[in-house]
Design an enzyme around this catalytic site. Structure first.
Site, PDB file in Angstrom:
ATOM      1  N   GLU A  13       2.318   6.186 -13.584  1.00 19.42           N
ATOM      2  CA  GLU A  13       3.271   5.149 -13.171  1.00 19.42           C
ATOM      3  C   GLU A  13       3.164   3.864 -13.996  1.00 19.42           C
ATOM      4  O   GLU A  13       3.852   2.886 -13.716  1.00 19.42           O
ATOM      5  CB  GLU A  13       3.082   4.846 -11.677  1.00 19.42           C
TER       6      GLU A  13
ATOM      7  N   GLU B 276      -0.007   2.855   5.676  1.00 17.40           N
ATOM      8  CA  GLU B 276       0.317   4.070   6.411  1.00 17.40           C
ATOM      9  C   GLU B 276      -0.859   4.506   7.282  1.00 17.40           C
ATOM     10  O   GLU B 276      -0.717   5.355   8.161  1.00 17.40           O
ATOM     11  CB  GLU B 276       0.669   5.208   5.432  1.00 17.40           C
TER      12      GLU B 276
ATOM     13  N   THR C 185       0.465  -4.602   3.459  1.00 14.81           N
ATOM     14  CA  THR C 185      -0.259  -4.434   2.189  1.00 14.81           C
ATOM     15  C   THR C 185       0.606  -4.726   0.954  1.00 14.81           C
ATOM     16  O   THR C 185       1.611  -4.054   0.712  1.00 14.81           O
ATOM     17  CB  THR C 185      -0.793  -2.990   2.084  1.00 14.81           C
TER      18      THR C 185
ATOM     19  N   ASP D 190       9.126   1.476   7.600  1.00 16.20           N
ATOM     20  CA  ASP D 190       8.417   1.500   6.313  1.00 16.20           C
ATOM     21  C   ASP D 190       9.260   0.825   5.230  1.00 16.20           C
ATOM     22  O   ASP D 190       9.237   1.226   4.078  1.00 16.20           O
ATOM     23  CB  ASP D 190       8.053   2.948   5.911  1.00 16.20           C
TER      24      ASP D 190
ATOM     25  N   TRP E 297       8.884   1.826  -6.079  1.00 18.36           N
ATOM     26  CA  TRP E 297       8.107   0.958  -6.990  1.00 18.36           C
ATOM     27  C   TRP E 297       8.647   1.003  -8.421  1.00 18.36           C
ATOM     28  O   TRP E 297       8.250   0.194  -9.250  1.00 18.36           O
ATOM     29  CB  TRP E 297       6.629   1.404  -6.990  1.00 18.36           C
TER      30      TRP E 297
ATOM     31  N   CYS F  67      -0.311  16.760   0.961  1.00 10.86           N
ATOM     32  CA  CYS F  67      -0.413  17.118  -0.460  1.00 10.86           C
ATOM     33  C   CYS F  67       0.220  18.459  -0.781  1.00 10.86           C
ATOM     34  O   CYS F  67       0.799  18.637  -1.844  1.00 10.86           O
ATOM     35  CB  CYS F  67      -1.876  17.137  -0.886  1.00 10.86           C
TER      36      CYS F  67
HETATM   37  O1  LIG Z   1       1.987   0.836   2.842  1.00 15.94           O
HETATM   38  C1  LIG Z   1       1.249   0.960   1.850  1.00 15.94           C
HETATM   39  O2  LIG Z   1       0.131   0.431   1.780  1.00 15.94           O
HETATM   40  C2  LIG Z   1       1.762   1.762   0.733  1.00 15.94           C
HETATM   41  C3  LIG Z   1       1.032   1.979  -0.425  1.00 15.94           C
HETATM   42  C4  LIG Z   1       1.589   2.745  -1.471  1.00 15.94           C
HETATM   43  C5  LIG Z   1       0.723   2.898  -2.681  1.00 15.94           C
HETATM   44  O3  LIG Z   1      -0.299   2.187  -2.735  1.00 15.94           O
HETATM   45  O4  LIG Z   1       0.957   3.690  -3.576  1.00 15.94           O
HETATM   46  C6  LIG Z   1       2.901   3.271  -1.297  1.00 15.94           C
HETATM   47  C7  LIG Z   1       3.552   2.993  -0.066  1.00 15.94           C
HETATM   48  N1  LIG Z   1       2.977   2.270   0.893  1.00 15.94           N
HETATM   49  C8  LIG Z   1       4.880   3.454   0.218  1.00 15.94           C
HETATM   50  O5  LIG Z   1       5.410   3.157   1.302  1.00 15.94           O
HETATM   51  C9  LIG Z   1       5.569   4.224  -0.737  1.00 15.94           C
HETATM   52  O6  LIG Z   1       6.732   4.613  -0.521  1.00 15.94           O
HETATM   53  C10 LIG Z   1       4.914   4.527  -1.965  1.00 15.94           C
HETATM   54  C11 LIG Z   1       5.335   5.284  -3.056  1.00 15.94           C
HETATM   55  C12 LIG Z   1       4.305   5.254  -3.938  1.00 15.94           C
HETATM   56  C13 LIG Z   1       4.222   5.921  -5.234  1.00 15.94           C
HETATM   57  O7  LIG Z   1       3.349   5.516  -6.017  1.00 15.94           O
HETATM   58  O8  LIG Z   1       5.012   6.829  -5.490  1.00 15.94           O
HETATM   59  N2  LIG Z   1       3.284   4.520  -3.434  1.00 15.94           N
HETATM   60  C14 LIG Z   1       3.625   4.067  -2.220  1.00 15.94           C
HETATM   61 CA   LIG Z   2       4.103   2.084   2.991  1.00 10.03          CA
END
Ligand SMILES: O=C(O)c1cc(C(=O)O)c2c(n1)C(=O)C(=O)c1cc(C(=O)O)[nH]c1-2
Ligand SMILES: [Ca+2]
Length: 741
Positions: free
Chosen positions: A121, A236, A294, A359, A446, A658
């Site tokens: 990423e 989460e 967060t 969310d 993101w 997973c």
């Molecule tokens: O609520 C959180 O702390 C948190 C952390 C992360 C993360 O750290 O990658 C994601 C999300 N939420 C989230 O809601 C989300 O859709 C998400 C997508 C991704 C990704 O890297 O594809 N990380 C995260």
């Molecule tokens: Ca989240």
């Protein structure tokens, strides 16, 4: 019980066959990250032999990178020194050697194997021909951008068994470079400073305040005024969000700002927490679960205003009634917050989703821009959070200017003049299920957007991944159930997956958005959600990678496709561009993954995470790609059908996040267990207990599952594969049969 809905919501993308399953009545936490990333030795730097000349060059080039350097580079775009190119994170490069006229001659200069099969990423940083990029498991690579040869790689040695602590793949969104040091946030919560020349660790700090909560780091640090800023993820799974600043030289903590109030029996950390607490349930119920918020991705900095801006995350648990039954906005969830860059003190906030329930994080990358609104120049923040609205906010004071939905949304009809959403009642129904649009994957996640001041357009990777959320009555019952793998606080995201598939459809779309008119200028539709971040240039181009493994250049004004190349694996990260010896290059780090990519596969090819570098007229051959082979649907594992219901609950809790749903999902960067060999599932306990993949992301379930549990899980896996197997056709009747409904 903890439940991560991501895997199961993603599966709606390819198939609604899940609806046919008696399958998971609800989703549980199951973020066990099995992975197959190559084993890279833990905690060590692997460096190539370097002659003194190149070491001196790297030292001179990287130690020159400070605030003045970043500012000077903003007017030339010669290098790409910070993750979003400049402090404003525009991802707009002033370079125009590569342009609409010659982009068709773009060719491959070199590739670099990141030795990763999980999500990539990060945007590559490049200074004077030296590239720094991070891969999965927070491994950092230094590459000679002239040749594509490794200078060094550094693996912070994250224990591969803790993949389950994050919701969304063991990803890393990039590094920061400042005065000869590279900074990376390790997945396990450490912030590490690395010598840019040697790849050796200089210092590291554990940023986690409480290891009994599920904190991770996936975001890129930013350096502001000699301080390294880093947040965390975990909302989460029950975490309290905060952002910390560390001295870049020593690693000493400079300041910390909490996003949500903490233990009500203790004094507030600062006035902003006292103010926020009034918007939460007075019983202090939120505290058990951390509350969330967060700040796991976006941060920008305005040197003139001396403000750092952060985007904050969702509530933990998701459903407001579980954390704050008395209602309230629950500050500072799902907000843009301005902090004093020297002290970390709260200055202002604007909450994009008051009382978040879905969310709807505001952690999506923001851009600082100076634009004319109603003919008047304004200093604004451009932001497209998960909730589906494009926001223009005055960044001097946090005042709302406008918000307009950039995709269809159904949780609110719009925003009023005061910047409050006009919510739809059904969106918070206590007993009715709700097809939330956007779903928890957001209308934008993101994947970085870019802003081109020449076209006045923002290039926004948008998508839709449907998810149906059940009413909270079911949920409250589930919340009381015991949590078996309580590595963390044992709290859920606060929603359950309904067996009814959502009616809305998934999509992936590149939107060119005019923030002044609050209107789409053009868009490109993709075959699937989860396409890459964008880069835009003065060559009037937009570059974007796609889920189906292509890297594409568009005309920034019209959206016309001008060039594309295959990339072997789905591209989710954004590209960067820079000059070497006066020649413009474009680089992108590809590697399918992130939350959607763990369980879903879009491309018909497979390849390890790879950095691709392109230049006009370059002619290096593309690497060979492997065809993506799904394997046969699992057959022949003996099981007792009576074990399926219990096996379902166990599977959902321990395996689903997973591995997805066996035979329904087709497997992403982690294997789907409905398509592995009969022997693998027949001997499942050999994988589950001290199995061969613990160094690649598969936890050891010793003490957490029993052998009897594994037998039940086997029953669920084979039973589900059998349930989805197409029934043999009846050839005789078929020809003249009445149409089926
Ligand atoms: O609520 C959180 O702390 C948190 C952390 C992360 C993360 O750290 O990658 C994601 C999300 N939420 C989230 O809601 C989300 O859709 C998400 C997508 C991704 C990704 O890297 O594809 N990380 C995260
Ligand atoms: Ca989240």
């Amino acid at each position: 019980m903890m439940r991560s809905p991501y895997a199961a919501s993603a599966r709606r993308f390819f198939s609604d066959t899940a609806a046919r399953l008696s399958g998971p009545p609800h989703l549980t936490r199951a973020a066990v990250a099995i992975g197959f990333s190559l084993a890279i030795s833990g905690g060590v730097a692997v460096a190539q032999k370097m002659d003194k000349g190149s070491a001196d060059h790297i030292k001179a080039a990287t130690s020159a990178v400070d605030a003045n350097f970043v500012k000077a580079n903003t007017s030339t775009s010669k290098d790409w020194p910070t993750i979003g190119l400049d402090y404003a994170e525009t991802r707009f490069s002033k370079l125009n050697q590569i342009n609409t006229g010659n982009v068709k001659n773009l060719g491959l200069k070199w590739t670099y194997n990141l030795e990763s099969v999980r999500g990539i990423e990060a945007t590559p940083l490049v200074v004077d021909g030296i590239m720094y990029v991070s891969a999965s498991w927070s491994v950092v690579h230094a590459i000679d951008a002239r040749t594509g040869k490794r200078i060094w790689s550094y693996d912070p040695g994250v224990n591969r068994e803790i993949g389950y602590k994050g919701c969304c793949d063991v990803v890393n969104r990039g590094v920061a470079l400042y005065k000869g040091k590279i900074f990376v946030g390790a997945y396990d919560g450490r912030l590490v400073a690395i010598d840019a020349v040697t790849g050796k660790k200089i210092w590291e700090k554990d940023t986690v305040i409480d290891h009994s909560h599920s904190y991770t780091i996936t975001g890129a640090p930013r350096v502001v005024k000699g301080k390294v800023l880093i947040g965390n993820g975990g909302a989460e799974y029950g975490a309290r969000g905060y952002l910390t600043a560390y001295d870049a030289e020593t690693g000493e903590q400079a300041w910390r700002w909490f996003v949500v109030p903490g233990d009500p029996s203790k004094p507030f950390e600062d006035e902003s927490m006292e103010k926020a607490a009034k918007t939460w349930d007075p019983s202090g119920k939120w505290w058990v679960n951390g509350g969330g918020g967060t700040p796991w991705d976006t941060m920008t900095y305005d040197p003139d205003l001396n403000l750092v801006y952060i985007g904050t995350g969702n509530g933990s648990p998701w459903n407001r009634n579980l954390r704050s039954p008395a209602g309230g906005d629950n500050l500072y969830l799902a907000s843009l917050v301005a902090l004093n860059a020297d002290t970390g003190k709260y200055v202002w906030h604007y909450q994009e989703t008051p009382g978040d329930n879905w969310d709807y994080t505001s952690t999506q990358p923001m851009i600082l821009a100076d634009i004319k609104v109603d003919g008047r120049p304004r200093k604004v923040i451009l932001h497209a959070p998960k909730n589906g609205f494009f926001f223009v906010i005055d960044r001097t004071n946090g005042k709302f200017i406008s918000a307009k939905n950039f995709v269809d949304v159904n949780w609110a009809t719009g925003f009023d003049a005061d910047g409050r959403p006009m919510e739809v009642t059904a969106a918070r129904s206590p007993d009715q299920s709700f097809d939330s649009i956007p779903g928890p994957f957001g209308a934008h996640n993101w994947h970085p957007m870019s802003y081109n001041p020449q076209t006045g357009l923002v290039y926004l990777p948008a998508h839709g991944v449907p998810l149906n959320l059940t009413g909270e009555k079911t949920l409250t019952q589930n919340a009381a159930a015991p949590f078996k793998f309580g590595a963390t606080t044992g709290w859920n995201v606060g929603f359950t997956l309904n067996a009814a598939p959502p009616k809305n459809l998934p999509f992936g779309r590149l939107i060119a958005w005019d923030p002044v008119k609050q209107k789409e200028a053009w868009h490109q539709e993709y075959v699937a959600p989860w396409n890459g971040g964008t880069l835009t240039t003065a060559g009037n181009l937009v570059f974007q990678g796609t889920a189906d493994a292509r890297f594409i250049a568009y005309n920034a004004t019209t959206g016309e496709k001008l060039w594309e190349t295959p990339t072997g694996t789905g591209a989710v990260a954004a590209a960067s561009t820079y000059l070497i010896d006066g020649v413009q290059y474009v680089s992108i780090a590809v590697g399918w993954g992130g939350v959607f990519g763990i369980t879903q596969h879009v491309a018909d090819k497979e390849a390890p995470g790879t950095v691709y570098t392109f230049a006009v007229g370059a002619k290096a051959p593309l690497p060979e790609f492997t065809k993506y082979q799904l394997g046969n649907l699992l057959a022949g594992v003996k099981y007792d059908p009576k074990d399926v219901p219990e096996g379902t609950a166990l599977y959902v809790e321990a395996c689903a996040t997973c591995h997805g749903v066996p035979g329904v999902d087709k497997g992403g960067n982690v294997k789907n267990l409905g398509y592995v060999s009969t022997e693998t599932i027949a001997n499942l306990k050999d994988m589950v207990f001290k199995g061969p993949f613990t160094d690649k992301g598969m936890p050891d379930f010793t003490g957490k599952l029993t052998e009897a549990d594994v037998v039940k899980i086997q029953a669920f896996i084979q039973g589900t594969a059998d349930a989805v197997r197409p029934k043999p056709a009846e050839p005789d009747k078929k020809a003249d049969a009445a149409p089926q409904k």
